[in-house]
Design a protein around this motif. Structure first.
Motif, PDB file in Angstrom:
ATOM      1  N   LEU A   1     -25.760  12.196   4.114  1.00 24.15           N
ATOM      2  CA  LEU A   1     -24.603  12.425   3.116  1.00 24.15           C
ATOM      3  C   LEU A   1     -23.853  13.902   3.491  1.00 24.15           C
ATOM      4  N   PRO A   2     -22.604  13.842   3.714  1.00 17.78           N
ATOM      5  CA  PRO A   2     -21.895  15.289   3.753  1.00 17.78           C
ATOM      6  C   PRO A   2     -22.410  16.112   2.485  1.00 17.78           C
ATOM      7  N   PRO A   3     -22.297  17.510   2.817  1.00 11.68           N
ATOM      8  CA  PRO A   3     -22.296  18.433   1.621  1.00 11.68           C
ATOM      9  C   PRO A   3     -20.641  18.507   0.836  1.00 11.68           C
ATOM     10  N   GLY A   4     -20.727  18.623  -0.442  1.00  8.00           N
ATOM     11  CA  GLY A   4     -19.506  18.986  -1.222  1.00  8.00           C
ATOM     12  C   GLY A   4     -19.291  17.577  -1.863  1.00  8.00           C
ATOM     13  N   LEU A   5     -20.240  16.849  -2.055  1.00  6.54           N
ATOM     14  CA  LEU A   5     -19.744  15.347  -3.041  1.00  6.54           C
ATOM     15  C   LEU A   5     -19.848  15.919  -4.310  1.00  6.54           C
ATOM     16  N   PRO A   6     -19.087  15.296  -5.070  1.00 12.25           N
ATOM     17  CA  PRO A   6     -19.392  15.238  -6.707  1.00 12.25           C
ATOM     18  C   PRO A   6     -20.538  15.012  -7.128  1.00 12.25           C
ATOM     19  N   ARG A   7     -21.132  15.544  -8.003  1.00 13.32           N
ATOM     20  CA  ARG A   7     -22.632  15.068  -8.331  1.00 13.32           C
ATOM     21  C   ARG A   7     -22.780  13.876  -8.620  1.00 13.32           C
ATOM     22  N   ASP A   8     -22.152  13.261  -9.403  1.00 12.35           N
ATOM     23  CA  ASP A   8     -22.345  11.829  -9.863  1.00 12.35           C
ATOM     24  C   ASP A   8     -22.003  10.864  -8.749  1.00 12.35           C
ATOM     25  N   GLU A   9     -21.018  11.252  -7.846  1.00 12.95           N
ATOM     26  CA  GLU A   9     -20.700  10.290  -6.523  1.00 12.95           C
ATOM     27  C   GLU A   9     -21.998  10.355  -5.647  1.00 12.95           C
ATOM     28  N   PHE A  10     -22.569  11.527  -5.541  1.00 22.11           N
ATOM     29  CA  PHE A  10     -23.684  11.774  -4.718  1.00 22.11           C
ATOM     30  C   PHE A  10     -25.022  10.986  -5.169  1.00 22.11           C
ATOM     31  N   MET A  11     -25.187  11.182  -6.726  1.00 23.86           N
ATOM     32  CA  MET A  11     -26.354  10.262  -7.264  1.00 23.86           C
ATOM     33  C   MET A  11     -26.435   8.856  -7.027  1.00 23.86           C
ATOM     34  N   THR A  12     -25.015   8.176  -6.923  1.00 20.57           N
ATOM     35  CA  THR A  12     -24.820   6.823  -6.829  1.00 20.57           C
ATOM     36  C   THR A  12     -25.231   6.562  -5.600  1.00 20.57           C
ATOM     37  N   ARG A  13     -24.598   7.134  -4.449  1.00 15.49           N
ATOM     38  CA  ARG A  13     -24.743   7.213  -3.192  1.00 15.49           C
ATOM     39  C   ARG A  13     -26.186   7.200  -2.737  1.00 15.49           C
ATOM     40  N   ILE A  14     -26.671   8.144  -3.114  1.00 19.29           N
ATOM     41  CA  ILE A  14     -28.151   8.550  -2.575  1.00 19.29           C
ATOM     42  C   ILE A  14     -29.093   7.335  -2.984  1.00 19.29           C
ATOM     43  N   GLU A  15     -29.022   7.023  -4.247  1.00 15.92           N
ATOM     44  CA  GLU A  15     -29.878   5.754  -4.921  1.00 15.92           C
ATOM     45  C   GLU A  15     -29.492   4.625  -4.137  1.00 15.92           C
ATOM     46  N   THR A  16     -28.106   4.283  -3.964  1.00 13.62           N
ATOM     47  CA  THR A  16     -27.646   3.055  -3.265  1.00 13.62           C
ATOM     48  C   THR A  16     -28.265   2.745  -1.997  1.00 13.62           C
ATOM     49  N   VAL A  17     -28.030   3.714  -1.012  1.00 17.10           N
ATOM     50  CA  VAL A  17     -28.323   3.913   0.302  1.00 17.10           C
ATOM     51  C   VAL A  17     -30.074   3.567   0.486  1.00 17.10           C
TER      52      VAL A  17
END
Length: 255
Positions: A210-226
């Motif tokens: 995942l690239p740097p700079g994602l908003p915190r909530d978007e990052f949490m959703t994406r990291i858990e999903t993937v």
């Protein structure tokens, strides 16, 4: 199952002398650069994989190694077993992780942890401990190191509902570097809270960073999903393999 019991017993009998052997081999690294002690840790990890294959008939497969970025990085890994705490370090040149302060008191082993410049915290400190982790992680990552973190904070059995903590997102935002998700199915073969080791193909898969700079909530959703999607896929494949071997999935690896 008698064979699995005896093989698991033999593996555990050999695991601890093997650990002590590498502790002694590593003694000279206390006078050498940090990379030396990490190199011996990698040899220890490889020796355990050999024991797993020969004694327990557990084959280890790594996927997506080519996706690992160079340089400073956060590695967010699924945590099902003790195995990944041993085996993940070998893929990174300057890795570090968070550990309980009590581990530093173990003779020799604690000194190697200090030499490797791991981050020790007092878990009873609560929010203060998290702030310390964030500060140290940011400092070490900015010096080019790779921070290994288990976003759920503890081992979770295969199939258990995920429990991702907000700390990984706070550290990601603060560090400003890519995050490498890691999925695995180790809990099917090296389950927590039992000495039994089950045969089959243990898979660790490195996913797209995942690239740097994602908003915190978007990052949490994406990291858990993937991580969860890939882990579920690996667990399903591992359970299908176990069903062929045993006629069922062993009860000790279910949540």
């Amino acid at each position: 199952m008698v064979s699995i019991f005896l093989r698991s017993l033999l593996f555990n009998i050999l695991f601890y002398p093997n650990f002590v052997f590498w502790l002694l081999v590593a003694l000279p690294t206390l006078l050498m650069p940090r990379r030396a002690v990490l190199r011996v840790a990698n040899w220890w990890a490889q020796s355990n994989i050999v024991l797993m294959r020969i004694i327990c008939n557990i084959r280890v497969e790594y996927r997506g190694v080519e996706k690992i970025p160079k340089g400073p990085l956060i590695i967010a890994a699924k945590h099902q077993s003790m195995w990944e705490t041993i085996s993940l370090l070998q893929f990174f040149d300057q890795p570090f992780f968070v550990l309980k302060r009590e581990l530093l008191r173990i003779p020799l082993f604690g000194q190697y942890l200090v030499k490797a410049n791991m981050v020790a915290i007092d878990r009873s400190s609560g929010a203060r401990a998290l702030k310390k982790v964030m500060r140290r992680a940011a400092e070490e990552v900015k010096h080019g190191r790779q921070f290994l973190i288990f976003p759920e904070g503890t081992r979770r059995p295969p199939g258990a509902p995920p429990q991702y903590k907000a700390g990984v997102a706070l550290i990601y935002v603060d560090c400003g570097v890519p995050c490498l998700p890691v999925a695995l199915n180790s809990g099917l073969f090296w389950p927590r809270r039992t000495f039994l080791r089950y045969p089959g193909t243990l898979v660790m898969e490195f996913l797209d960073p995942l690239p740097p700079g994602l908003p915190r909530d978007e990052f949490m959703t994406r990291i858990e999903t993937v991580i969860e999607d890939a882990t579920n896929r690996l667990v399903d494949a591992g359970q299908a393999e176990q069903a062929k071997l045993f006629g069922r999935v062993p009860a000790t690896v279910k949540p």
